[in-house]
Design a protein around this motif. Structure first.
Motif, mmCIF file in Angstrom:
data_model
loop_
_atom_site.group_PDB
_atom_site.id
_atom_site.type_symbol
_atom_site.label_atom_id
_atom_site.label_comp_id
_atom_site.label_asym_id
_atom_site.label_seq_id
_atom_site.Cartn_x
_atom_site.Cartn_y
_atom_site.Cartn_z
ATOM 1 N N LEU A 166 0.842 -1.202 0.000
ATOM 2 C CA LEU A 166 0.000 0.000 0.000
ATOM 3 C C LEU A 166 0.874 1.247 0.000
ATOM 4 C CD1 LEU A 166 -2.839 1.209 0.238
ATOM 5 C CD2 LEU A 166 -2.666 0.968 2.709
ATOM 6 N N ARG A 290 -12.463 11.597 -11.855
ATOM 7 C CA ARG A 290 -13.545 12.577 -11.704
ATOM 8 C C ARG A 290 -12.924 13.870 -11.209
ATOM 9 N NH1 ARG A 290 -18.848 11.541 -7.922
ATOM 10 N NH2 ARG A 290 -19.545 13.691 -7.731
ATOM 11 N N SER B 89 -6.673 16.231 -0.526
ATOM 12 C CA SER B 89 -5.499 15.445 -0.907
ATOM 13 C C SER B 89 -5.703 13.949 -0.798
ATOM 14 C CB SER B 89 -4.360 15.827 0.008
ATOM 15 O OG SER B 89 -4.765 15.474 1.317
ATOM 16 N N VAL B 91 -5.535 10.171 -2.227
ATOM 17 C CA VAL B 91 -4.796 9.448 -3.267
ATOM 18 C C VAL B 91 -5.858 8.819 -4.163
ATOM 19 C CG1 VAL B 91 -3.037 7.733 -3.788
ATOM 20 C CG2 VAL B 91 -2.939 9.001 -1.639
ATOM 21 N N VAL B 92 -6.109 9.448 -5.326
ATOM 22 C CA VAL B 92 -7.297 9.098 -6.114
ATOM 23 C C VAL B 92 -7.224 7.700 -6.711
ATOM 24 C CG1 VAL B 92 -7.936 11.468 -6.652
ATOM 25 C CG2 VAL B 92 -6.350 10.269 -8.150
ATOM 26 N N GLU B 93 -6.008 7.144 -6.818
ATOM 27 C CA GLU B 93 -5.872 5.806 -7.401
ATOM 28 C C GLU B 93 -6.211 4.711 -6.392
ATOM 29 O OE1 GLU B 93 -3.609 8.156 -7.496
ATOM 30 O OE2 GLU B 93 -3.060 8.533 -9.592
ATOM 31 N N LEU B 94 -6.261 5.060 -5.107
ATOM 32 C CA LEU B 94 -6.555 4.066 -4.075
ATOM 33 C C LEU B 94 -8.024 4.165 -3.666
ATOM 34 C CD1 LEU B 94 -3.446 4.532 -1.737
ATOM 35 C CD2 LEU B 94 -3.692 2.995 -3.680
ATOM 36 N N GLU B 98 -8.405 1.883 1.416
ATOM 37 C CA GLU B 98 -6.940 1.922 1.329
ATOM 38 C C GLU B 98 -6.398 3.275 1.785
ATOM 39 O OE1 GLU B 98 -5.906 -1.216 -2.272
ATOM 40 O OE2 GLU B 98 -6.530 0.808 -2.798
ATOM 41 N N HIS B 140 -10.925 8.512 -7.107
ATOM 42 C CA HIS B 140 -11.278 9.449 -8.179
ATOM 43 C C HIS B 140 -12.762 9.476 -8.486
ATOM 44 C CE1 HIS B 140 -11.878 6.460 -11.384
ATOM 45 N NE2 HIS B 140 -10.866 5.806 -10.859
ATOM 46 N N THR B 141 -13.525 8.551 -7.890
ATOM 47 C CA THR B 141 -14.973 8.579 -8.137
ATOM 48 C C THR B 141 -15.720 9.365 -7.051
ATOM 49 O OG1 THR B 141 -15.393 6.566 -6.879
ATOM 50 C CG2 THR B 141 -14.849 6.280 -9.206
ATOM 51 N N LEU B 142 -15.008 9.869 -6.055
ATOM 52 C CA LEU B 142 -15.672 10.567 -4.949
ATOM 53 C C LEU B 142 -15.987 12.016 -5.320
ATOM 54 C CD1 LEU B 142 -13.541 9.494 -1.841
ATOM 55 C CD2 LEU B 142 -15.525 8.360 -2.816
#
Lengths: 292, 242
Positions: A166, A290, B89, B91-94, B98, B140-142
């Motif tokens: 992670l 998004r 901030s 981490v949009v990929e997680l 996570e 990134h969907t939030l």
């Protein structure tokens, strides 16, 4: 038909090695946001060590283990004491240093071990099994497929199921945010390099017995094809490296079998061109975020 | 006990004039202090320099008397400081889960494993119900509000002693801002968390703070109880523009 089955099965085994090497390029790209042009030279150094260890001890497995350890150490040394000292604000200095490193490592190996091909024996027979009179995978091909699957599975577990994994992913995607959460980002970059070079060394070690033998340039073509595979899959995507590695391996095997060995690189190049025209970020690139 | 003391802090970028010049400030244990000021007053620079992310030219940052100035950002986190930076901030990929786990990663041993971590993360899902529903969704969907909730939850899950927040209300609907600041106030009251909250949303910030500090051109120009500051029209006019 017999020919097709044979070409598909050898293509799969070659593809597994390609996928493993492509995965090593993806790991280092994700950790350091850089394509490592020295990957082939850095991968072949541990293979020489493995060769020496195997010759001295008589054990293939001891050689394999030493390749992994030396690969990881080499990755750490190059990142920590070479590339970290290079200006990071644009990628060019790092690329030039990597190309210089290729020359130093390959020349060094040629000076130390000689420039000739050294025959390397596989730990298992390379004579294909025959099923209903059709030659399919050899025991060594099976070994390669199993090792590649085990390594990829282990890396997937490491990256997706553990705290270190992670932190590795977070440090790659968002270094500053990760630092603010206490992740030691420089350590994660070093760890990424260690995993990457160890994986690349393993791929090169698996490849060498199937080719002409061991020489300082033995992994160069592997690097070119694996780089193509990594770009086709999307430089950011481990799954992309796996799928594209297998596809490129099978494609090269089919073209070699039905056309000629000289045509195979052109076929890979054509595939790369088509994919880049249709999906410039690769087949498995991350979806769009998004923003609102 | 977590008192944050800032002594003669001078921070500047490159050769330019310092953004903060000899700034003195104390945030006592358990206090919620609002850091107010116009754009360019030095709020973000102050918070970033407390975390070791902005170039400090002179002065010291102390946490309970221990000098943090020479420590890296990662080590300051281990001493109990946490910053939620401006701009959600995440981490949009997680995924949400996570991101939350990442907030406890630096903890050693049992606190970063199994039940202890799950309990800490579970507590955050109770505080922020929308996150619980979207725990497996990628960052990134939030929405903006959800991202800010996640950023705040991720800071709280590490159980910091001092929480620094940089404009958590930026670009969010009043209802979401009220919810976020409400959670912040309740957490501070319940756990004794020390908070330094930088805000443009003066009314919102002063409603949850005990004390307000007004920054102008890198200097403290007012330091008073929140209620008093909110009721002083002259000061509001001069520095806060309303």
């Amino acid at each position: 038909m017999e020919r097709l089955v044979f070409l598909l099965s050898t293509g799969l085994a070659r593809g597994a090695v390609l996928a493993l090497f492509a995965l090593s390029l993806v790991i280092v790209y994700r950790a350091a946001r850089a394509v490592n042009f020295a990957q082939a030279a850095m991968a072949i150094v541990p293979v020489y060590v493995a060769f020496a260890v195997t010759s001295a001890s008589g054990s293939y497995w001891l050689g394999l283990a030493s390749a992994l350890v030396v690969g990881a150490l080499l990755g750490a040394v190059v990142e920590r004491w070479l590339l970290r000292l290079v200006p990071q604000d644009n990628p060019l200095p790092g690329i030039i240093v990597a190309i210089g490193l290729v020359m130093v490592l390959q020349a060094g190996l040629a000076i130390a071990f000689g420039p000739d091909h050294r025959p390397v024996h596989a730990p298992f027979s390379q004579r294909p099994f025959e099923i209903a009179g059709v030659g399919v995978l050899s025991p060594y091909d099976l070994f390669v497929l199993v090792v590649a699957a085990v390594v990829m599975g282990s890396l997937a577990i490491l990256f997706n199921r553990t705290s270190v994994g992670l932190q590795l992913r977070a440090a790659a995607f968002a270094p500053e945010t990760s630092r603010l959460l206490g992740v030691r980002v420089p350590r994660m970059v070093t760890l990424g390099w260690m995993l990457s070079i160890a994986t690349a060394a393993l791929a090169a070690l698996l490849l060498v017995p199937t080719g002409l033998g061991l020489d300082p340039h033995a992994a160069d073509v592997l690097f070119v094809n694996a780089f193509a595979a990594a770009v086709i899959g999307g430089l950011d995507s481990p799954v992309g490296a796996l799928v594209a590695g297998l596809v490129v391996g099978v494609l090269a095997s089919l073209v070699t079998g039905y056309a000629s060995a000289a045509t195979a690189p052109l076929a890979v190049l054509a595939l790369l061109t088509v994919v880049l025209l249709v999906r410039p970020h690769g087949l498995f690139a991350a979806r769009e975020a998004r923003t609102a | 006990m977590s008192t944050l003391t800032i002594e003669k802090l001078t921070v500047g970028y490159g050769d330019g004039a310092p953004v903060l010049d000899g700034l003195e400030l104390e945030v006592p244990d358990g206090a919620v202090v609002a850091l107010l000021g116009a754009n360019g007053a030095g709020k973000t620079t102050l918070l970033r320099s407390l975390m070791g992310l902005a170039p400090v030219r002179d002065g010291r940052v102390l946490l309970d008397g221990t000098d943090l100035t020479a420590l890296s950002t990662e080590d300051r986190v281990r001493r109990g400081l946490a910053l939620v930076p401006e701009g959600r901030s995440v981490v949009v990929e997680l995924t949400v889960a996570e991101n939350l786990r990442l907030g406890t990663c630096w903890k050693k041993g049992r606190k970063n494993k199994g039940p202890a971590r799950e309990a800490a993360v579970g507590q955050m899902y109770e505080l922020f119900e929308p996150l619980a529903r979207r725990r497996d969704a990628a960052g990134h969907t939030l929405s903006g509000g959800e991202r800010q909730m996640l950023a705040l939850a991720r800071a709280l899950v590490g159980e910091p002693d001092v929480l620094l927040l940089d404009e958590p209300s930026l670009g969010l609907a009043p209802l979401v801002v009220a919810q976020l600041l409400g959670v912040l106030r309740d957490q501070a009251a319940a756990t004794g968390l020390t908070v330094l909250l930088a805000e443009q949303n003066v009314t919102g910030a002063l409603s949850v703070a005990d004390r307000g500090v007004v920054l102008s051109l890198g200097e403290v120009v007012a330091d008073r109880p929140a209620a008093e500051l909110a009721a002083d029209p002259a000061l509001r006019h001069a520095y806060l523009g309303f």
